[in-house]
Design an enzyme around this catalytic site. Structure first.
Site, PDB file in Angstrom:
ATOM      1  N   ASP A   1      21.421 -15.427 101.555  1.00 40.90           N
ATOM      2  CA  ASP A   1      20.396 -14.824 102.427  1.00 40.90           C
ATOM      3  C   ASP A   1      20.861 -14.437 103.836  1.00 40.90           C
ATOM      4  O   ASP A   1      20.119 -14.635 104.821  1.00 40.90           O
ATOM      5  CB  ASP A   1      19.198 -15.779 102.557  1.00 40.90           C
ATOM      6  CG  ASP A   1      18.543 -16.090 101.230  1.00 40.90           C
ATOM      7  OD1 ASP A   1      19.009 -15.590 100.203  1.00 40.90           O
ATOM      8  OD2 ASP A   1      17.556 -16.857 101.223  1.00 40.90           O
TER       9      ASP A   1
ATOM     10  N   GLU B   1      16.530 -13.293  99.890  1.00 37.25           N
ATOM     11  CA  GLU B   1      15.158 -13.747  99.645  1.00 37.25           C
ATOM     12  C   GLU B   1      14.212 -12.571  99.877  1.00 37.25           C
ATOM     13  O   GLU B   1      14.289 -11.915 100.928  1.00 37.25           O
ATOM     14  CB  GLU B   1      14.787 -14.896 100.593  1.00 37.25           C
ATOM     15  CG  GLU B   1      13.349 -15.372 100.366  1.00 37.25           C
ATOM     16  CD  GLU B   1      12.949 -16.540 101.254  1.00 37.25           C
ATOM     17  OE1 GLU B   1      13.793 -17.083 101.983  1.00 37.25           O
ATOM     18  OE2 GLU B   1      11.746 -16.892 101.212  1.00 37.25           O
TER      19      GLU B   1
ATOM     20  N   LYS C   1      16.003 -13.058  95.034  1.00 38.07           N
ATOM     21  CA  LYS C   1      15.268 -14.271  94.645  1.00 38.07           C
ATOM     22  C   LYS C   1      13.922 -14.321  95.363  1.00 38.07           C
ATOM     23  O   LYS C   1      13.855 -14.085  96.571  1.00 38.07           O
ATOM     24  CB  LYS C   1      16.115 -15.521  94.950  1.00 38.07           C
ATOM     25  CG  LYS C   1      16.488 -15.696  96.411  1.00 38.07           C
ATOM     26  CD  LYS C   1      17.488 -16.831  96.540  1.00 38.07           C
ATOM     27  CE  LYS C   1      17.761 -17.231  97.962  1.00 38.07           C
ATOM     28  NZ  LYS C   1      16.630 -17.694  98.743  1.00 38.07           N
TER      29      LYS C   1
ATOM     30  N   THR D   1      19.003 -20.462 105.547  1.00 39.82           N
ATOM     31  CA  THR D   1      19.232 -21.479 106.536  1.00 39.82           C
ATOM     32  C   THR D   1      19.666 -22.772 105.851  1.00 39.82           C
ATOM     33  O   THR D   1      19.327 -23.006 104.700  1.00 39.82           O
ATOM     34  CB  THR D   1      17.958 -21.758 107.384  1.00 39.82           C
ATOM     35  OG1 THR D   1      16.927 -22.265 106.517  1.00 39.82           O
ATOM     36  CG2 THR D   1      17.469 -20.527 108.091  1.00 39.82           C
TER      37      THR D   1
ATOM     38  N   CYS E   1      17.052 -22.510 102.349  1.00 40.83           N
ATOM     39  CA  CYS E   1      17.576 -21.866 101.130  1.00 40.83           C
ATOM     40  C   CYS E   1      18.951 -22.381 100.718  1.00 40.83           C
ATOM     41  O   CYS E   1      19.251 -22.452  99.525  1.00 40.83           O
ATOM     42  CB  CYS E   1      17.567 -20.361 101.304  1.00 40.83           C
ATOM     43  SG  CYS E   1      15.865 -19.723 101.349  1.00 40.83           S
TER      44      CYS E   1
ATOM     45  N   GLN F   1      25.617 -40.700 100.188  1.00 39.60           N
ATOM     46  CA  GLN F   1      25.595 -41.437  98.916  1.00 39.60           C
ATOM     47  C   GLN F   1      26.659 -40.924  97.940  1.00 39.60           C
ATOM     48  O   GLN F   1      26.366 -40.635  96.775  1.00 39.60           O
ATOM     49  CB  GLN F   1      24.209 -41.348  98.269  1.00 39.60           C
ATOM     50  CG  GLN F   1      23.111 -41.923  99.165  1.00 39.60           C
ATOM     51  CD  GLN F   1      21.772 -41.918  98.460  1.00 39.60           C
ATOM     52  OE1 GLN F   1      21.547 -42.692  97.536  1.00 39.60           O
ATOM     53  NE2 GLN F   1      20.898 -41.032  98.888  1.00 39.60           N
TER      54      GLN F   1
HETATM   55  C1  C5J Z   1      15.962 -19.081 104.022  1.00 42.84           C
HETATM   56  C2  C5J Z   1      13.779 -19.353 104.992  1.00 42.84           C
HETATM   57  N1  C5J Z   1      16.800 -18.141 103.562  1.00 42.84           N
HETATM   58  N2  C5J Z   1      14.194 -20.214 105.906  1.00 42.84           N
HETATM   59  N3  C5J Z   1      14.650 -18.733 104.173  1.00 42.84           N
HETATM   60  O1  C5J Z   1      16.367 -20.180 104.317  1.00 42.84           O
HETATM   61  O2  C5J Z   1      12.607 -19.093 104.908  1.00 42.84           O
END
Ligand code: C5J
Length: 222
Positions: free
Chosen positions: A24, A72, A129, A158, A162, A202
């Site tokens: 993204d 996205e 997606k 981020t 995502c 972990q």
């Molecule tokens: C992504 C979002 N790509 N933060 N989207 O992380 O909405």
């Protein structure tokens, strides 16, 4: 096998069965003047992932690794946009509405596309997606499986949304994921730290964390 120094321990991989997945890196999230900035976010926190990701992208291409890009977003008729996602945030201008770079997170719009610096090369798959995870309602798993891919090197934004969701989905499907910490970004510095910690905690419950320098050095040896 080549080993990348990583946390919680070294990540062993073979370039032919390892794909680079860039999540993204879209103008609306990353570029000044996009949707992310319009929401009050500091996009420089995301933009600093561009230069190291470009180096990793160039090296992966040169080595013949599979490179996959994700975006996205939604169909122009919004038929794949769940109502809860549309309503979330109570935004005046949310998904599907006019935004600074075209309709927000709608496929085909300028803001929905990938930043110029990381533009997909001809032949590189771009996975559209509708959700946060790269495997939800996409053919990514089939594409990776059909090419014999077992491991993923993950960059993008981020980190806590995502990237994290996609890494968790990948892990459940049997892929080992290496996340490069300087190639992922969050609008929230504390989330960047926490999201990376969650992956490698972990014994690497969801995957491994390293950085572009260590990965590039290992790839050069492979
Ligand atoms: C992504 C979002 N790509 N933060 N989207 O992380 O909405």
């Amino acid at each position: 096998m080549t080993a990348v120094p990583a946390e919680p321990y070294e990540f062993e991989f073979e370039p032919r069965s390892c794909a680079l997945v860039i999540i993204d890196m879209q103008r609306d999230f990353v570029d000044p003047g996009g949707f992310g900035e319009a929401l009050g976010n500091d996009v420089s926190l995301l933009r600093r992932a561009i230069a190291p990701t470009k180096k990793v992208l160039d090296a992966a291409r040169a080595r013949g690794m599979l490179v996959v890009h994700t975006r996205e977003g939604h169909r122009p008729d919004l038929s794949d946009l769940p109502l809860n996602k549309k309503l979330r945030g109570r935004l005046e201008n949310g998904i599907g509405d006019p935004g600074p770079m075209g309709r927000i997170l709608v496929r085909g719009e300028y803001g929905h596309d990938i930043v110029d610096e990381l533009k997909p090369a001809p032949g590189e798959p771009v996975v559209d997606k509708p959700g946060k995870g790269a495997f939800y309602a996409t053919d990514l798993d089939a594409m990776l499986h059909n090419r014999g891919i077992r491991q993923l090197v993950v960059c993008g934004v981020t980190t806590e949304v995502c990237v994290n969701t996609s890494v968790r989905e990948a892990n459940d499907r049997g892929y080992d994921c290496l996340v490069l910490e300087d190639c992922v970004g969050s609008y929230f510095p504390e989330f960047q730290v926490a999201a990376l910690s969650m992956i490698k905690a972990q014994g690497g419950i969801f995957g491994w964390v390293s950085d572009s320098k260590r990965f590039l050095a290992a790839l050069a040896q492979a």
